[in-house]
Write a protein that holds these residues in place. Structure first.
Motif, PDB file in Angstrom:
ATOM      1  N   PHE A  53      22.556 -10.970  -0.292  1.00 25.10           N
ATOM      2  CA  PHE A  53      21.106 -11.030  -0.085  1.00 25.10           C
ATOM      3  C   PHE A  53      20.375 -10.529  -1.337  1.00 25.10           C
ATOM      4  O   PHE A  53      19.350 -11.079  -1.741  1.00 25.10           O
ATOM      5  N   ALA A  54      20.890  -9.477  -1.949  1.00 26.71           N
ATOM      6  CA  ALA A  54      20.262  -8.955  -3.165  1.00 26.71           C
ATOM      7  C   ALA A  54      20.355  -9.972  -4.299  1.00 26.71           C
ATOM      8  O   ALA A  54      19.420 -10.121  -5.099  1.00 26.71           O
ATOM      9  N   GLU A  55      21.489 -10.666  -4.353  1.00 23.94           N
ATOM     10  CA  GLU A  55      21.648 -11.697  -5.386  1.00 23.94           C
ATOM     11  C   GLU A  55      20.685 -12.853  -5.119  1.00 23.94           C
ATOM     12  O   GLU A  55      20.056 -13.370  -6.039  1.00 23.94           O
ATOM     13  N   LEU A  56      20.577 -13.222  -3.852  1.00 27.37           N
ATOM     14  CA  LEU A  56      19.674 -14.316  -3.464  1.00 27.37           C
ATOM     15  C   LEU A  56      18.241 -14.021  -3.894  1.00 27.37           C
ATOM     16  O   LEU A  56      17.567 -14.852  -4.495  1.00 27.37           O
ATOM     17  N   VAL A  57      17.803 -12.797  -3.590  1.00 26.61           N
ATOM     18  CA  VAL A  57      16.406 -12.434  -3.832  1.00 26.61           C
ATOM     19  C   VAL A  57      16.219 -11.918  -5.257  1.00 26.61           C
ATOM     20  O   VAL A  57      15.103 -11.873  -5.752  1.00 26.61           O
ATOM     21  N   ASP A  58      17.318 -11.589  -5.930  1.00 24.82           N
ATOM     22  CA  ASP A  58      17.274 -11.049  -7.294  1.00 24.82           C
ATOM     23  C   ASP A  58      16.547  -9.711  -7.336  1.00 24.82           C
ATOM     24  O   ASP A  58      15.515  -9.548  -7.992  1.00 24.82           O
ATOM     25  N   VAL A  59      17.092  -8.759  -6.616  1.00 22.83           N
ATOM     26  CA  VAL A  59      16.452  -7.447  -6.519  1.00 22.83           C
ATOM     27  C   VAL A  59      17.554  -6.390  -6.469  1.00 22.83           C
ATOM     28  O   VAL A  59      18.617  -6.629  -5.904  1.00 22.83           O
ATOM     29  N   CYS A  68       6.275   9.340  -4.817  1.00 26.78           N
ATOM     30  CA  CYS A  68       7.267   8.766  -5.733  1.00 26.78           C
ATOM     31  C   CYS A  68       6.659   7.647  -6.575  1.00 26.78           C
ATOM     32  O   CYS A  68       5.865   6.840  -6.089  1.00 26.78           O
ATOM     33  N   GLN A  69       7.069   7.637  -7.830  1.00 24.59           N
ATOM     34  CA  GLN A  69       6.792   6.483  -8.684  1.00 24.59           C
ATOM     35  C   GLN A  69       7.735   5.361  -8.287  1.00 24.59           C
ATOM     36  O   GLN A  69       8.654   5.563  -7.499  1.00 24.59           O
ATOM     37  N   LYS A  70       7.510   4.213  -8.873  1.00 24.01           N
ATOM     38  CA  LYS A  70       8.472   3.132  -8.641  1.00 24.01           C
ATOM     39  C   LYS A  70       9.816   3.504  -9.249  1.00 24.01           C
ATOM     40  O   LYS A  70       9.882   4.077 -10.331  1.00 24.01           O
ATOM     41  N   PRO A  71      10.862   3.200  -8.568  1.00 22.30           N
ATOM     42  CA  PRO A  71      12.192   3.535  -9.058  1.00 22.30           C
ATOM     43  C   PRO A  71      12.484   2.846 -10.391  1.00 22.30           C
ATOM     44  O   PRO A  71      11.902   1.813 -10.702  1.00 22.30           O
ATOM     45  N   THR A  72      13.375   3.420 -11.146  1.00 22.79           N
ATOM     46  CA  THR A  72      13.771   2.781 -12.400  1.00 22.79           C
ATOM     47  C   THR A  72      15.278   2.591 -12.440  1.00 22.79           C
ATOM     48  O   THR A  72      15.947   3.066 -13.340  1.00 22.79           O
ATOM     49  N   PRO A  73      15.806   1.887 -11.468  1.00 22.38           N
ATOM     50  CA  PRO A  73      17.248   1.685 -11.524  1.00 22.38           C
ATOM     51  C   PRO A  73      17.637   0.717 -12.621  1.00 22.38           C
ATOM     52  O   PRO A  73      18.721   0.760 -13.149  1.00 22.38           O
ATOM     53  N   GLU A 119       8.940  -7.934  -5.086  1.00 18.48           N
ATOM     54  CA  GLU A 119       7.602  -8.227  -5.589  1.00 18.48           C
ATOM     55  C   GLU A 119       6.864  -6.958  -6.000  1.00 18.48           C
ATOM     56  O   GLU A 119       6.132  -6.951  -6.988  1.00 18.48           O
ATOM     57  N   HIS A 120       7.127  -5.876  -5.262  1.00 20.44           N
ATOM     58  CA  HIS A 120       6.339  -4.671  -5.501  1.00 20.44           C
ATOM     59  C   HIS A 120       7.138  -3.542  -6.131  1.00 20.44           C
ATOM     60  O   HIS A 120       6.638  -2.426  -6.275  1.00 20.44           O
ATOM     61  N   ASP A 165       0.830  -1.211   0.000  1.00 19.14           N
ATOM     62  CA  ASP A 165       0.000   0.000   0.000  1.00 19.14           C
ATOM     63  C   ASP A 165       0.860   1.255   0.000  1.00 19.14           C
ATOM     64  O   ASP A 165       0.602   2.204  -0.754  1.00 19.14           O
ATOM     65  N   LEU A 166       1.868   1.253   0.852  1.00 22.60           N
ATOM     66  CA  LEU A 166       2.721   2.436   0.934  1.00 22.60           C
ATOM     67  C   LEU A 166       3.405   2.692  -0.409  1.00 22.60           C
ATOM     68  O   LEU A 166       3.524   3.836  -0.849  1.00 22.60           O
ATOM     69  N   ILE A 167       3.839   1.627  -1.047  1.00 24.58           N
ATOM     70  CA  ILE A 167       4.485   1.775  -2.349  1.00 24.58           C
ATOM     71  C   ILE A 167       3.509   2.417  -3.327  1.00 24.58           C
ATOM     72  O   ILE A 167       3.860   3.346  -4.068  1.00 24.58           O
ATOM     73  N   ASN A 168       2.306   1.942  -3.313  1.00 24.56           N
ATOM     74  CA  ASN A 168       1.311   2.534  -4.226  1.00 24.56           C
ATOM     75  C   ASN A 168       1.006   3.980  -3.894  1.00 24.56           C
ATOM     76  O   ASN A 168       0.643   4.764  -4.763  1.00 24.56           O
ATOM     77  N   GLU A 169       1.157   4.335  -2.631  1.00 25.66           N
ATOM     78  CA  GLU A 169       0.838   5.718  -2.220  1.00 25.66           C
ATOM     79  C   GLU A 169       2.013   6.670  -2.413  1.00 25.66           C
ATOM     80  O   GLU A 169       1.902   7.855  -2.099  1.00 25.66           O
ATOM     81  N   GLY A 170       3.143   6.174  -2.901  1.00 26.22           N
ATOM     82  CA  GLY A 170       4.228   7.092  -3.232  1.00 26.22           C
ATOM     83  C   GLY A 170       5.425   7.029  -2.302  1.00 26.22           C
ATOM     84  O   GLY A 170       6.254   7.933  -2.311  1.00 26.22           O
ATOM     85  N   TYR A 171       5.508   5.953  -1.522  1.00 26.36           N
ATOM     86  CA  TYR A 171       6.690   5.742  -0.666  1.00 26.36           C
ATOM     87  C   TYR A 171       7.373   4.500  -1.199  1.00 26.36           C
ATOM     88  O   TYR A 171       6.991   3.380  -0.861  1.00 26.36           O
TER      89      TYR A 171
END
Lengths: 482, 482, 482, 482
Positions: free
Chosen positions: B229-235, B462-467, B177-178, B143-149
């Motif tokens: 951890f980032a490699e494990l989760v692929d994020v 904020c929109q979703k980041p685009t890294p 996931e989000h 929800d927070l992600i959708n609201e701009g956080y």
């Protein structure tokens, strides 16, 4: 209605090397005069309807009309070569003026001006290939640099082209002193010769042995050596047509040491592989012989990752056009030439951008800013054509591509506009092709038709390259005390 | 005279993250409506006379008005913090909404909105600091992600902030996931604790031992762990405030493996060093205590090289304002607090851009495109504020800095506008400072005077980041068969 | 005929960790008294006829008679375990005394002495597994070290065994102070837990998912972390059972930094692979479940290269004996246990040497000096048993293997002497097996028959390990002035 | 009293490359016949009283009596050179037979036999330096290899010595086919030439500029190139006299790729530094001119770490004796020769072992097994002299050093026995020196007196080197069915 502009491209979804924005593009006298939300109208308008608009492609590595060697003539001269480029979304080419051994560089340049003059559909500049280093040649360099020839290519292999280590170092030293950029073809000559002799003496002549005669370590060693010379002399260099992991590792190692080592890769290292060099008796595979050779899928992946990580500054075609039917070229119709006798190089000036747009941008491997960066902006910056070329920005030449990204098709040679009788990319699918291409404000490609005018291409003298840090311009805030 | 524009900046030498061009900038309703060679005139004009104009700075890492901890209050609230930012050329800040343990994230966000509402001079967004991971918190995230956080910071150290490895992994999984971005403070907690205890038990309490309690290996280990951890989760993740060689080596290694590891560095790792942490009895050096600590000159050089090689995506201040005179803050006036009891962090939101412009751009260590990229464009892209923020482009907010690059001066705290009673950069020279700063088309800084209006700053969802790779937008070239 | 010797082995082709020589070996009172070209004769003689003779194997990593866990009993106690070892050419074992949580280390050691006393056929020493670190335990360590327990194993995974980072650091600090060696099981616990939960919740329970729950990055991260702790504390450590490339890269990186990081590998990483963990429904593959799991062939090759390059100091079995028929062990007969419920570990104490001799020495991957080094000499040196054990040298215990290297056979469980009902190496070919094995001058294996006497094995108190540089002994050249 | 032995060394504390043991050593007919706890007595006995006894040193890299070049004569012939070696604990030398360009290898070998025959105090073998590769030379190699010349040195620099890349590859290919070992002097010739010209043209002639003309990158590049050629041809090579970090990094990288790259270092890279090359006007520093040049302290540390990590297989002197007073040699008495005109090389055959024993073993940087390995055992193995030479083992030649490790003294040239008028190690302290040295059972050094007999040294034909995996010998366990 006003006459502020000669042409307005409306509703463009513009991409630069850093930005994406929607705007009208106002063009006057061949340059971009304004970008804006609503620039009004003028006599000539194109509605991009929200399609991607990118700067026209700059192909920083293509060979046109080079001298006959072993009896083989390059299939493309400046006319057919520049036409093919234009039809694939490229609005500037930088082919090579080749010094013949014994020739002065100035004579070489004059030769190529004669070949290019009034023959090109699109703008062009020259790199100079140095094959014969001596005191006189080194003394010519400063003048040539001042006259707009600021990038020089050298070879570490090919008996008729290669420079000794000593000559490479001397050339780099002059480049450092006068601010030129040296492009390096990095393959280890003596390793290739030894492997070739062993393969031939074992009766291995098929195209596939071309790759075995130039394994990755051959490229890695020469890359390390070139990096060392650049470090010794303290000068930036550009390693051209990097093909895979071991060379990239050397380049990253150097970049991480803080050395100014730049790199280029090409479509053949993304879209061709050793499989395309065929089997034991597949001589049609001469069509894919180029150097360095295509590598295996693991290396293709590594090259993609190098593009994603910005290890490569430039993506060029290395267009080297030899006909399959030419008995001295690819010459394989009914014959079985030894791999080392086959004309070395493949065409690709027209397919470069559609391949990368489709398989890079549209497949989400690259973002469109990266696409613009390596196909246009960086090329202009590295070779001293920026800001005239390389971006959608106020004051730049109006060189633009409006993309049709719903134009799925298989690449076939009959659709292409070079003078070569094949394409190594035959049958590969692309999902995008330029809808409209504009050079200095003039439409040269539209509705899958070429609209260029021969001789309209201008020669572009190059500024000194800016691969490293630029000088800050002079400031308006001068203090009196200073 | 027309009313197409509210304001025209004439003769701007614009720099974006990729381009340099000279143009007039036409502003209407707070956004950039046109760029052009001659946009005519309007009621309100500024003549930049060829000075550099860059996008307004975005500070992606600053702390305002966080809760009192150990009795120490942050010296800056949104009003003083945003004022200080504005006076240094920053037009957007992204401070942190801190979750108190036991609190819901939504309550934390609501708290910060109360603190920020009508208090900010410039635009702002929020990262959320997660200190307490549980099922409910993880369920709040979508929800927070959708609201701009859309960006969340986690700590691997500090007893009251750190997450367990297990909680980090779970948080990364939700981010994946989000589509949120996790920012990681990477220092190895148990190593620090062990070293701190040893130092204290040996009677070593001076500020200099702060650095000894957090050596480079502490940062390297946590960086490697976070990468794993980032490699494990692929994020994708962003490692914040990277301080030197060993952490950079881990980041490069990960980037070269094709992992989406991004990194930030800060002025303290370029301009401060262990020398600034003083000698055996120099307690004023508490002013430079921050974590990771400043390193030695060799590491400073490595951080500069990391900026030059684009290993860092973002350059932020990590502004963490505690007063020297505050008896619970830096508290060193006449006292000798143990290094581990000193409020941890330094101010820098105002000095960030002038320091980097002077010592990076003007000293030819960075080109101005790189400066724009890491201080504005990339920050906007990584945190979902692009294309509204982060560039000089059609449609973007008119957030602009006109630079005076003949404004040599020593930094002194009396010239700054934060509420902190010192600056760690006291006495360092800068050669440039914003001449004029504009936020949404309004001048907020001119002639070394602040002209902001409190409450004019907008909250930016904020929109979703685009890294990583962006999706290609929908095409106007729809084929009927499709 | 003399009685200088109890036994002479004539015509031995001796191999030590550095040398190869042909000699008679004269044994008296269980030790090697002489080596010579012709030692004469004595009552008891063996003619080796030029066969290879190596020091008896020392297995530095095997589990016997550890406490029941989840209802599963280890299949081997000291009697069956030491018998199996002896029949495979091993004359000394170093199993583990496991601390139960809440237990003192001294009680743990006492427990294991009770289990081992008069039960072993061959000599033995103990490592201690520390599972519960507290002040009292740390204070026990110095005494235990002085009493001959100088190597301690710690776990970074398994809920009932793992130490926190903080406890690991504290343990290393004590080891540094008192000269003990810490052995580290390096896998990243929280990563494994997260992956296991995801796999189980997706219904993936087959043995093959055991490997997916512990990918190489899990081992790499923990290895990096352990190295960091060792660097922090400045103490040597030994990373046990290293399984593949990413962990080896960390170890090499540390060794090249000059850190004293030692490593062990095991037969399962040379002879088993993920294929042995079966397919989607192959529950017999529980027989090969161990941690870290077997990897792919590329990693097998890397482990061989690590042995060839001397990256590994020790080659052990990690013998962990659980029966396939045991309903709480491998328990797969007719059942389908989740991979995470299967008793973790495989037997291998008997097959270790024949496998490595055949596939290493006889296949020319290793030279025989390397074989001796990693199976005997280094084990003795690392664990403080040298020079009593680990070589064919004057004064050493007469622990010897005479090899029959024409004894080609398939390994089958019915030929083995452990109490486990399977071997994971079933069907693998070996070309060599001990012809005669001697422990302290007594034949314990000959003509494929076991000749040991239970209780003949001595407990060996360990000296402090000498993984690093030894002190030079006192000199006979004392100068008076000194 | 028996006559089993000619000599017994009693109470020896023996060190081999892997083991330490206390024993009597029984010697008969010049070889070691027995090792034992109590070998009885014989006519000739030495009581070592527990002192360290090591195998006699083998110096695998020393130059004696090479042809005059630029008018300078080597100061040492076989007589003085072998005497000096013996007095420092070396019992075997392997100098070079140098091919003059145009000469056959067989003639070169014959030349050196004439020089050595009846002139050497200790045993000797030959490497051959190949300076002129052609078909005839390549055809000579197999015969020479069979006759006992199995190691060949090639140069990548020096105009009168260097081979082209092509010739190096061809030589490696013959070495591969016939099992010889190629030793490589790896420095990048053209880089050195370019730097030298620049330095001289700037008037920089002092000895210190010798180091500036051959920076680390010069060695790194040639090392990478040599490794590539070895990888191409798939043959082991030995990189000689490695001087520091960047070359070691290349070697480690290659070793970790599984390539059979071996390396040697020398005392000058541990005990000399750029400081010894003096200041702007210090021409006595010609005494320390050798190539590669001594490096800085950081590189000294890296070389020590390379020894500790077993990256180096061999530690040699690279003894190259030119007199300081020789007007064509170091020639600096009152003169100021350009660094590039000075005879290149330094003496060191006598000081090699005492320096390493004192500063390596006694300072606990190396253990004594490592000392034996790199000064004797590995040298014998790499150059095909094992097991006759290189260990204290049954059947080996009785070449032994009994060490006096309480013999602290400063090295001064008047104590040395070469024919050179200086030592670069003048004034450096050592804590140990051989008390007694024995060659083939004869005392050649005792009580600081030389006892050798000229001509007693034997020529040693070399077996094929065994740097890689050895073949397993034939077994006595032949099965009938086989």
């Amino acid at each position: 209605m006003n006459n502020q502009f000669d042409l307005i491209i409306k509703n463009a979804r513009c991409a630069t090397a850093a930005d994406i924005f929607s705007a009208d593009i106002g063009i006057k006298d061949g340059t971009i005069k304004a970008l804006g939300k609503d620039l009004g109208s003028c006599d000539d308008e194109i509605d991009a309807k929200g399609a991607w608009v990118t700067p026209g492609g700059i192909d920083g590595h293509c060979h046109f009309a080079e001298p006959s060697k072993n009896g083989v003539k390059m299939a493309d001269d400046f006319t057919s070569g520049s036409r093919s480029a234009a039809c694939g979304g490229t609005t500037t080419v930088i082919p090579f003026a080749v010094q013949q051994r014994g020739q002065t560089l100035k004579d070489a340049v004059a030769d190529y001006h004669r070949k290019a003059n009034k023959q090109s559909y699109i703008d062009y500049a020259f790199h100079i290939i140095i094959t014969d280093v001596n005191e006189q040649v080194l003394q010519e360099l400063p003048d040539l640099i001042n006259e707009g020839y600021t990038s020089f290519k050298i070879y570490m292999t090919y008996d008729d082209m290669k420079l000794s280590d000593s000559d490479i170092i001397k050339t780099l030293a002059v480049a450092r002193e006068h601010g030129a950029l040296i492009m390096v073809h990095a393959e280890s000559s003596d390793c290739i010769t030894w492997l070739t002799e062993r393969l031939l003496s074992a009766g291995h002549t098929a195209p596939k042995y071309h790759a075995e005669s130039r394994p990755m370590l051959v490229e890695r060693e020469a890359t390390h050596r070139a990096i060392t010379f650049a470090e010794l002399v303290d000068v930036p260099i550009l390693i051209v047509h990097v093909s895979g992991r071991e060379a990239i590792e050397q380049i990253r190692w150097a970049q991480n040491k803080g050395l100014k080592i730049y790199a280029e890769t090409c479509p053949q290292y993304l879209f061709l592989s050793t499989d395309d060099l065929g089997g034991e008796d597949d001589y049609e595979a001469t069509k894919c012989i180029c150097s360095p050779p295509p590598r295996d899928p693991d290396n293709q992946r590594i090259v993609w990752e190098g593009l994603q990580s910005d290890n490569f500054s430039i993506f060029s075609s290395d267009h080297a056009p030899f006909s399959y039917a030419d008995p001295n070229g690819k010459q394989a119709e009914g014959k079985k030439p030894s791999f080392n006798k086959v004309a070395n190089g493949i065409p690709g000036v027209e397919t470069r951008l559609p391949l990368l747009f489709s398989h890079g941008v549209m497949s989400n491997k690259l973002n469109i800013e990266q696409f613009v960066q390596i196909t246009s902006t960086n090329v202009a910056k590295m070779y001293g054509l920026y800001p005239q070329k390389g971006s959608i920005a106020i004051g730049a030449d109006a060189d633009l591509v409006i993309w049709d990204d719903q134009n799925s098709q298989k690449i076939t040679n009959d659709k292409l506009h070079h003078a070569v009788d094949y394409t190594p990319y035959e049958g590969i699918n692309v999902d995008a092709w330029p809808a409209i291409t504009i050079n200095r404000g003039k439409i040269i490609w539209q509705d899958n038709q070429f609209h260029g005018t021969v001789g309209n291409g201008h020669f572009l003298p190059c500024q000194k390259p800016t691969p490293a840090r630029p000088k800050v311009h002079s400031s308006p805030f001068k203090r009196e005390a200073e």
